[in-house]
Structures are given as structure tokens and as C-alpha cells.
Design an enzyme around this catalytic site. Structure first.
Site, short mmCIF file in Angstrom:
data_model
loop_
_atom_site.label_atom_id
_atom_site.label_comp_id
_atom_site.label_asym_id
_atom_site.label_seq_id
_atom_site.Cartn_x
_atom_site.Cartn_y
_atom_site.Cartn_z
N HIS A 1 39.84 18.29 160.09
CA HIS A 1 40.85 19.38 159.92
C HIS A 1 40.82 20.63 159.31
O HIS A 1 40.31 20.16 158.47
CB HIS A 1 42.35 19.01 160.56
CG HIS A 1 43.16 20.23 161.68
ND1 HIS A 1 43.10 21.63 161.02
CD2 HIS A 1 42.82 19.65 162.34
CE1 HIS A 1 43.29 22.05 162.20
NE2 HIS A 1 43.39 21.21 163.23
N ASP B 1 43.92 14.91 168.03
CA ASP B 1 43.38 14.21 169.29
C ASP B 1 43.30 12.64 168.89
O ASP B 1 42.47 11.87 169.58
CB ASP B 1 42.52 14.92 168.87
CG ASP B 1 42.38 16.40 169.58
OD1 ASP B 1 42.06 16.77 168.85
OD2 ASP B 1 42.88 16.31 170.24
C1 SDX Z 1 41.88 20.39 167.01
O1 SDX Z 1 41.85 24.35 164.38
C2 SDX Z 1 42.87 24.04 165.32
O2 SDX Z 1 43.87 23.77 164.44
C3 SDX Z 1 42.64 23.05 165.82
C4 SDX Z 1 43.62 22.31 166.73
C5 SDX Z 1 44.21 22.66 167.37
O3 SDX Z 1 45.70 22.30 167.71
O4 SDX Z 1 44.05 23.93 168.19
O5 SDX Z 1 44.12 21.30 165.48
C6 SDX Z 1 42.79 20.66 167.81
O6 SDX Z 1 40.55 20.97 167.19
C7 SDX Z 1 41.45 19.38 166.43
C8 SDX Z 1 40.24 19.05 165.53
C9 SDX Z 1 39.72 18.03 166.52
N1 SDX Z 1 38.07 17.69 166.11
C10 SDX Z 1 37.67 16.44 166.29
O7 SDX Z 1 38.30 15.60 165.69
C11 SDX Z 1 36.42 16.99 166.17
C12 SDX Z 1 35.74 15.83 164.01
N2 SDX Z 1 36.69 16.10 163.19
C13 SDX Z 1 35.23 17.81 162.87
O8 SDX Z 1 33.89 18.27 163.60
C14 SDX Z 1 36.17 18.84 161.80
O9 SDX Z 1 36.76 17.82 160.91
C15 SDX Z 1 36.75 20.01 162.53
C16 SDX Z 1 35.29 20.25 163.22
C17 SDX Z 1 38.00 19.97 162.88
C18 SDX Z 1 36.51 20.72 161.20
O10 SDX Z 1 35.64 21.08 160.46
P1 SDX Z 1 35.54 22.01 159.15
O11 SDX Z 1 36.73 21.86 158.48
O12 SDX Z 1 34.15 22.86 159.53
O13 SDX Z 1 35.10 21.46 158.08
P2 SDX Z 1 32.88 20.41 158.10
O14 SDX Z 1 32.91 20.22 159.21
O15 SDX Z 1 32.81 21.73 156.64
O16 SDX Z 1 33.35 19.00 157.30
C19 SDX Z 1 33.53 19.11 156.08
C20 SDX Z 1 33.03 17.17 155.04
C21 SDX Z 1 31.75 17.62 155.67
O17 SDX Z 1 31.15 16.48 154.95
P3 SDX Z 1 30.06 17.52 153.61
O18 SDX Z 1 28.86 18.42 154.06
O19 SDX Z 1 31.46 18.23 152.42
O20 SDX Z 1 29.14 16.17 153.05
O21 SDX Z 1 33.55 16.52 155.91
C22 SDX Z 1 32.76 16.09 156.94
C23 SDX Z 1 31.49 17.35 156.90
O22 SDX Z 1 30.53 16.58 157.58
N3 SDX Z 1 33.52 15.99 158.04
C24 SDX Z 1 33.55 14.66 158.79
C25 SDX Z 1 34.26 14.61 159.83
N4 SDX Z 1 35.00 16.08 159.38
C26 SDX Z 1 34.34 16.36 158.53
N5 SDX Z 1 32.28 13.44 158.74
C27 SDX Z 1 32.93 12.18 159.23
N6 SDX Z 1 34.06 12.84 160.45
C28 SDX Z 1 34.35 13.60 161.40
N7 SDX Z 1 35.48 13.69 162.03
#
Ligand code: SDX
Length: 436
Positions: free
Chosen positions: A313, A371
Site C-alpha cells: 500500500h 483487497d
Molecule cells: C487499494 O490508495 C489507497 O488508499 C487505495 C485503497 C483505497 O481504499 O482506496 O487502499 C485501495 O487500491 C489497495 C491496494 C490494492 N492494490 C494491490 O493490492 C495491488 C498490489 N500492490 C501493489 O501494486 C502496490 O503495493 C501498490 C500499488 C498498492 C502501492 O505501490 P507503491 O506505493 O507505488 O509502491 P511500489 O510499487 O513503489 O513498491 C515498493 C516496492 C517495490 O519493490 P522495489 O522496487 O523497492 O524493489 O515494493 C514492491 C515493489 O516491487 N511491491 C510489491 C508489491 N507491492 C509493492 N512486490 C510484490 N507484491 C506486491 N503486492
């Protein structure tokens, strides 16, 4: 917001004169550095794609402490609202800033109930879709189409119109989602039943049919109501920011909410509940709990493009409080449905345990979000997977509307118009075709 006695001084190493920027306090949470005059004073923009360090607005609706894993709607902890209130009370709270007393709750609920029907001609929009259309494609179209029916409530700057459209949208979303579902399975639409609760009416419109009596299961009714509460609002997330930016042009609320529906559909946002359940299904198909290690390996391999859906998140760097409550609701519903042994729930719990002990996730502060479990509980209720995000949109409509109305109600609001760092071609002349 309150001017802090602190201020920020921006200085430049190349001799550009430094400038002082005011700092403001909110009631809780990080202060803000007010950069509104930065461009006028320095000719420079700030740069923050993805808005990692940008407050786009001030708001009094929802507060999240990502480090502590806390979520407050108008100051009330989500844990208390989810256990002591229902969705109608939560809607009243988000829209008007306070929990209703008994009379206000009765009046608000009956106002919503009396707006649950949609114009008969809304059915004709559905006929244009293929039967296997994704429900979010249908919802994006239907919500936008509502603007065509409510010319008397589309002046966003008229407080009364804002109030009418808020009630209409909250009331009609369940009807539209149920219609989208019935259309894809070729069953007749069920009209709303005013004698039922908001959540009970949705279950009825989804699962009843004209040929037999349908009895609302109170455990499922309460579970769905809690799912709506948990999804109702969440500060300036992507879809809420979309609604605010869209509404800032003065467009009608139905169009602005339709934009929010479209944004929520993405798998990085509200589409994650569908993606998380499909992910669990794939792991189950490929060997279940024994194969979790292989899946986690894939997730850690950057080239795989595989993410652990329902994890991570932008704001929560701790357990999403909604995920905990959703897990509890999961257990209640699985028990009620005699699905305690649901393999996907067991798989999800095992996956969560392994991830929370794995340094890849711990070091990146990746925890289950709202989720991760919501798909399992919706599936146990009987809601088809492609409809999960539409249910999220149904519940988030009150948050989108509350945030939109807060913005429009702020006399200082302006149309949102971000700038950019231009890295394209510098001015050049067009050559005649023969010389190109
Ligand atoms: C919702 O914003 C909100 O409030 C949204 C929400 C709401 O109520 O409105 O809470 C609802 O959208 C919840 C989130 C649902 N999405 C997912 O579950 C999809 C999976 N999660 C990711 O795509 C990600 O965690 C996000 C999009 C939710 C957040 O991404 P960020 O903050 O942009 O973080 P990032 O992508 O830069 O990740 C940081 C690191 C990265 O690794 P490095 O590049 O540092 O090595 O963490 C890794 C990412 O690759 N990472 C994950 C991951 N989420 C982040 N690796 C594996 N699986 C994951 N789910």
C-alpha cells in the site's frame, strides 16, 4: 489549517535568491509546506510524479496513519464503526461530519430508500453491452449515463443539487450493480424493495428472482454492510483524486463519479480484489499451499512481473486495519455458509503468514491490504469474481461524493491543472514533405 510558527527556507547553490515558504499544521498528521507561490517566485515547479510527497488538498473527512495502521472516518476509528454502526450511519457521518441520532438515521435511510429505483430507460443502456461484458465496463457507462436523467441536480455549485445527487448516487449504485449482474446471467432485473435494509435490498436485487420468495440471510446482510463500511472512503487515493480533479472543472457529479469508477477498475487499485482472488485460484490450481514457495519466488523475481495482489500500500506501512476486519468477516461468513474448510481462505492465511515472515515483504513493509480477504468473503456470499470491484465502487461512492462536495464547498477551490518537466523536442521548423 493553522499557520505554523515554523517556516521552510528554500535556498539554491547557484545563487538564486532563497525563498521562505509557510508551513501549515492540520489537526493530526504531517504538516505541509505551502508551495503555491513557488513558481511565481522562482520560475520552478516541484516534481512529484505519483504524488509521493504531495498534499493535493486539505480535508476533514478521512485520516490514515500509515505507520500505525490506523484509519479514522471523521475521527472515528474504523474498528468501532465496523462493529457498532451500519453503512447508512457511516454514509451520514462521511457526508455531514457526524453520526446520526435515531431520528436522523431513520430520515436519512428512508431518503436513500426512496431513491433506489432508476429510470426505466436505464435498461436500454444495458442491452448495448455483450452479455459477457465486464461489470466495471457496464458500471462506467451506467453511472455516466445517470447525468442524462437528472438535469435538475447537475449544478455542482448549488448545495441543494449536491445533496440531491449524493442521495441519488448512494441509493442507485446497488440497483445498477445488481442490474449489471442480472444482465450478464440473463435473469430479469429485480426492483428494489423498500422494506429491506440497504444491504438486504442489494442481496435481494442480486439473488432473488420473480419465481420464488427470497429470504435475506442476516449474517450475509451484516457481512455485506461491514464490507461497504470498510470500503466507504480512504483519503486521497487514486480514484478519489480522479473524482476531485474531474469535478474541479465543474462537471456534474454523475460524470465525476463515473471517472472514479473507471479509475478504481485498475488492478493496482480497486481491481486488486478480483486479481487477488484469481491469484489464489491459480496457486490452488498449481498445487496449493505446497506451491506457495514457488509463487513467492516468482514475486521476488522482478522480471516475472508477478505481484502478490492484495498486498502492499502507498500509505500503510503496517497492517491495513480493514484487512484485519475483513478477515474476521471472512471467518463469520465461511462459518455461516459451512465453508470453514474453504481451501482459498486457508491458502490466503498460509500465504499471509509466509509473506509476513519473508524479508522481501518485511523490508518493503508490504502487508495485506483491504483487497486481500475481501474477494474470499464476497465469493462465499455468492458474488461472482468479476463483480468484486463493482461492489467496491458501490461502497466507495459515498466517499467520492463526500470528498467532491467538500472540494466544491470550499470557496478557495480552483480547477486542478498540474504542470510538467518538459523533456521533448525544443522548437524546430517543419520541413516541406519533399525534404523530410
Ligand atoms: C487499494 O490508495 C489507497 O488508499 C487505495 C485503497 C483505497 O481504499 O482506496 O487502499 C485501495 O487500491 C489497495 C491496494 C490494492 N492494490 C494491490 O493490492 C495491488 C498490489 N500492490 C501493489 O501494486 C502496490 O503495493 C501498490 C500499488 C498498492 C502501492 O505501490 P507503491 O506505493 O507505488 O509502491 P511500489 O510499487 O513503489 O513498491 C515498493 C516496492 C517495490 O519493490 P522495489 O522496487 O523497492 O524493489 O515494493 C514492491 C515493489 O516491487 N511491491 C510489491 C508489491 N507491492 C509493492 N512486490 C510484490 N507484491 C506486491 N503486492
Amino acid at each position: 489549517m493553522k499557520l505554523a510558527d515554523n517556516k521552510a527556507t528554500l535556498s539554491f547553490s547557484n545563487g538564486t535568491p532563497s525563498i521562505d515558504l509557510p508551513v501549515y499544521h492540520g489537526s493530526v498528521g504531517p504538516d505541509v509546506v505551502d508551495i503555491r507561490k513557488l513558481y511565481a517566485q522562482t520560475g520552478m515547479f516541484t516534481y512529484d510524479p505519483g504524488f509521493l510527497s504531495t498534499a493535493a488538498t486539505q480535508s476533514a473527512i478521512t485520516y490514515i496513519d500509515g505507520d500505525k495502521g490506523e484509519l479514522l472516518y471523521r475521527g472515528y476509528p474504523i474498528e468501532q464503526l465496523a462493529t457498532s454502526c451500519d453503512f447508512m450511519e457511516t454514509c451520514h457521518l462521511l457526508l455531514y461530519g457526524n453520526l446520526p441520532n435515531a431520528v436522523q438515521k431513520k430520515d436519512f435511510s428512508s431518503l436513500v430508500t426512496n431513491h433506489t429505483m432508476v429510470h426505466e430507460q436505464m435498461q436500454f443502456f444495458l442491452r448495448g453491452f455483450r452479455r459477457d461484458a465486464h461489470p466495471m465496463a457496464i458500471m462506467t457507462g451506467l453511472v455516466g449515463a445517470l447525468s442524462a436523467f437528472y438535469h435538475d441536480s447537475t449544478d455542482i455549485n448549488n448545495a441543494e443539487h449536491r445533496e440531491i445527487s449524493a442521495i441519488r448516487l448512494i441509493a442507485k449504485m446497488p440497483t445498477l450493480v445488481a442490474m449489471a449482474y442480472k444482465y450478464t446471467i440473463g435473469q430479469p432485473y429485480m426492483y428494489p424493495k423498500n422494506s429491506l435494509s440497504y444491504s438486504g435490498n442489494f442481496l435481494h436485487m442480486m439473488f432473488a428472482n420473480p419465481c420464488e420468495e427470497y429470504k435475506v440471510n442476516p449474517v450475509l446482510e451484516r457481512a455485506l454492510d461491514r464490507i461497504f463500511i470498510l470500503h466507504a472512503d480512504h483519503e486521497q487515493n487514486a480514484s478519489t483524486s480522479t473524482v476531485r480533479l474531474c469535478g474541479s472543472s465543474g462537471t456534474n457529479p454523475f460524470a465525476a463519479i463515473a471517472a472514479g469508477v473507471a479509475c478504481l477498475w485498475g488492478p493496482a487499485h480497486g481491481g486488486a480484489n478480483e486479481a487477488a482472488l484469481n491469484m489464489l485460484g491459480d496457486i490452488q490450481k498449481n498445487g496449493g499451499v505446497e506451491k506457495i514457495g514457488d509463487f513467492i519466488k516468482q514475486v521476488k523475481d522482478k522480471n516475472s512481473g508477478v505481484k502478490l495482489m492484495g498486498f502492499g500500500h502507498r500509505v500503510y506501512k503496517n497492517y491495513d486495519p480493514r484487512a484485519k476486519l475483513m478477515q474476521e468477516t471472512c471467518k463469520e461468513v465461511l462459518q455461516e455458509m459451512g465453508l470453514e474448510k474453504d481451501p482459498l481462505f486457508k491458502l490466503a492465511m498460509a500465504l499471509e503468514k509466509i509473506a509476513l515472515e519473508d524479508d522481501y515483504f518485511v523490508s518493503r513493509k508490504l502487508y495485506p491490504n483491504v483487497d486481500f480477504y475481501s474477494g474470499i468473503v464476497q465469493r462465499a456470499i455468492g458474488i461472482p469474481v468479476p463483480l468484486f470491484t463493482a461492489i467496491f465502487a458501490l461502497a466507495r461512492t459515498v466517499g467520492w461524493i463526500a470528498q467532491l462536495n467538500e472540494m466544491i464547498g470550499d470557496p478557495e477551490y480552483k480547477i486542478g491543472r498540474p504542470r510538467q518537466l518538459f523533456t521533448g523536442a525544443v522548437p524546430r521548423d517543419v520541413k516541406p514533405l519533399a525534404q523530410r
